[in-house]
Design an enzyme around this catalytic site. Structure first.
Site, PDB file in Angstrom:
ATOM      1  N   GLN A 180      -3.829  77.669  67.739  1.00 15.17           N
ATOM      2  CA  GLN A 180      -4.337  79.015  68.049  1.00 15.17           C
ATOM      3  C   GLN A 180      -4.872  79.133  69.481  1.00 15.17           C
ATOM      4  OE1 GLN A 180      -3.977  81.677  66.191  1.00 15.17           O
ATOM      5  NE2 GLN A 180      -3.472  80.847  64.186  1.00 15.17           N
ATOM      6  N   SER A 198       2.591  74.991  67.856  1.00 12.24           N
ATOM      7  CA  SER A 198       3.554  75.771  67.080  1.00 12.24           C
ATOM      8  C   SER A 198       4.076  76.924  67.932  1.00 12.24           C
ATOM      9  CB  SER A 198       2.847  76.319  65.835  1.00 12.24           C
ATOM     10  OG  SER A 198       3.748  77.078  65.073  1.00 12.24           O
ATOM     11  N   CYS A 317      -2.488  82.186  55.704  1.00 11.45           N
ATOM     12  CA  CYS A 317      -2.053  80.961  55.002  1.00 11.45           C
ATOM     13  C   CYS A 317      -2.662  80.882  53.618  1.00 11.45           C
ATOM     14  CB  CYS A 317      -2.473  79.722  55.774  1.00 11.45           C
ATOM     15  SG  CYS A 317      -1.803  79.705  57.411  1.00 11.45           S
TER      16      CYS A 317
HETATM   17  N1  PLP Z   1      -2.840  75.227  62.409  1.00 13.01           N
HETATM   18  C1  PLP Z   1      -3.332  76.461  62.581  1.00 13.01           C
HETATM   19  C2  PLP Z   1      -4.684  76.619  63.178  1.00 13.01           C
HETATM   20  C3  PLP Z   1      -2.594  77.574  62.195  1.00 13.01           C
HETATM   21  O1  PLP Z   1      -3.097  78.793  62.354  1.00 13.01           O
HETATM   22  C4  PLP Z   1      -1.310  77.378  61.637  1.00 13.01           C
HETATM   23  C5  PLP Z   1      -0.500  78.537  61.198  1.00 13.01           C
HETATM   24  O2  PLP Z   1      -0.691  79.132  60.207  1.00 13.01           O
HETATM   25  C6  PLP Z   1      -0.847  76.064  61.477  1.00 13.01           C
HETATM   26  C7  PLP Z   1      -1.626  75.022  61.878  1.00 13.01           C
HETATM   27  C8  PLP Z   1       0.509  75.775  60.872  1.00 13.01           C
HETATM   28  O3  PLP Z   1       1.507  75.960  61.833  1.00 13.01           O
HETATM   29  P1  PLP Z   1       3.046  75.992  61.410  1.00 13.01           P
HETATM   30  O4  PLP Z   1       3.274  77.299  60.750  1.00 13.01           O
HETATM   31  O5  PLP Z   1       3.783  75.843  62.713  1.00 13.01           O
HETATM   32  O6  PLP Z   1       3.287  74.826  60.520  1.00 13.01           O
END
Ligand code: PLP
Length: 369
Positions: A180, A198, A317
């Site tokens: 983020q 990401s 999530c």
């Molecule tokens: N870490 C954080 C802080 C996130 O906001 C997210 C996304 O939801 C992720 C990890 C996971 O990323 P990815 O969707 O690329 O696996």
């Protein structure tokens, strides 16, 4: 459509779509092939790695993965295997993303000691990074701390943690989920041995991420196969997605001032509404979490959706589940039930903020009991 859920994911930008589709159409070789098509594909990988390292202002290796979830899983399962004799203590926080917290629970079950440090409450002095540092001892294998929290935007000073941890125990490996903060916070504030990234949070494609690995730092791979990416991540590299990720990084503008302005405007407008409280503090300005007392998050979210305004309740999530993370930031269960997260992108306009504030105000009139 007013899209204010950019911490969940972002709209791929036009230049990213172009980079991905051009590579799919014209540069579809396998980066391991010895002929010209392979060499052209490999060049995309090399250029993309350089783009990532330049953006991070760090020296080391970039391993492309399917996303930050895979990057963090690689670290959390791969570091203990590579450094079997460095101890069994892992220091982290109480507000990590599930892609870090859930692997840590697995490690706990396997006998690792996981120490979770809580964030400071809103008006507490910022001694929390020091508490992370204090938790590190001779048996600490790993420190894993996120840069910017996805629900409230809370920022951690990784540079301070890294420097002090290395002084205390040079063998401790420092990992950061920087998803983020990447491209949104100044890179000089981020220092770690291993960094999860990401693409889809910065207008890149979904399903592509990266793991930064500092020189001399090791981990056992999560995937075994054809030995691609120096044996660290087997599987044919998705050159088109990687080209899109690199383009997303290159084209992400410096939005520090813009985000600060939007955040100030939204906070100001919300503070004029009765019973709206801001939950974010010490936060990245592209994220604002607030509670609309007396109107449950889901009700407000769908009311706004009818006006084509898209926000999130807590973290996307967690699929609308009440967020345990908000409690860590001093948000009561009642307020967490009414929490809304607005998250901005370089495309967000002031008029979007005005429409959101008006939508919240109208929602309160309609639903508050
Ligand atoms: N870490 C954080 C802080 C996130 O906001 C997210 C996304 O939801 C992720 C990890 C996971 O990323 P990815 O969707 O690329 O696996």
């Amino acid at each position: 459509m007013i899209y204010l859920d950019n911490s969940a994911t972002t709209r791929p930008s036009d230049s990213v779509i172009k980079a991905v589709s051009e590579n799919m159409a014209d540069n579809f070789g396998n980066a391991s092939s010895l002929h010209k098509m392979g060499i052209n594909a490999e060049k995309v990988l090399k250029d993309a790695k350089k783009t990532m390292l330049d953006k991070l202002s760090l020296d080391g290796e970039i391993i492309f993965t399917s996303g930050a979830t895979e990057s963090s899983n690689t670290v959390l399962f791969g570091v203990p295997k590579a450094y079997k004799h460095n101890g069994k203590r892992i220091v982290t926080t109480t507000f990590e993303h599930p892609s870090v917290e859930n692997p840590l629970r697995q490690l706990e079950e396997a006998g690792y000691e996981v120490v979770r440090v809580a964030p400071p409450k809103r008006d507490e002095p910022q001694d929390y990074e020091q508490r992370v540092i204090d938790a590190v001892d001779d048996s600490t294998l790993l420190v894993s701390v996120m840069w910017v929290n996805n629900e409230t935007g809370f920022i951690t000073d990784l540079s301070k943690i890294y420097t002090a941890v290395k002084r205390k125990n040079p063998k401790t490996i420092v990992h950061c989920d920087a998803v983020q903060g990447f491209c949104k916070q100044p890179a000089k504030l981020l220092k770690a041995d291993l960094i999860s990234l990401s693409a889809h949070k910065i207008h890149g494609p979904k399903g592509i991420g990266a793991l930064f690995c500092a020189k001399g730092v090791r981990f056992s791979p999560l995937l075994y196969g054809g030995g691609q990416q120096k044996n660290l991540r087997s599987g044919t590299e998705p050159v088109d997605m990687i080209a899109g990720f690199a383009e997303a990084v290159r084209s992400y503008p410096d939005c520090g001032r813009k985000f600060a302005g939007l955040n100030e405007k939204l906070s100001g407008m919300l503070s004029q509404l009765d019973g709206v409280v801001i939950n974010s503090y010490n936060n990245s300005k592209n994220i604002l979490n607030f509670s609309v007392r007396g109107v449950r998050s889901e009700i407000m979210l769908h009311f706004l959706e009818e006006r084509e305004i898209y926000v999130s309740s807590g973290s996307a999530c967690s699929k609308g589940k009440t967020s345990g993370v908000l409690a860590q930031f001093g948000v009561s269960d009642k307020d967490a039930d009414c929490a809304i997260r607005a998250s901005f992108s370089p495309f967000t306009e002031e008029s979007d903020i005005e429409a959101l504030a008006k939508g919240i105000s109208d929602g309160i009139k309609r639903f508050r009991r």
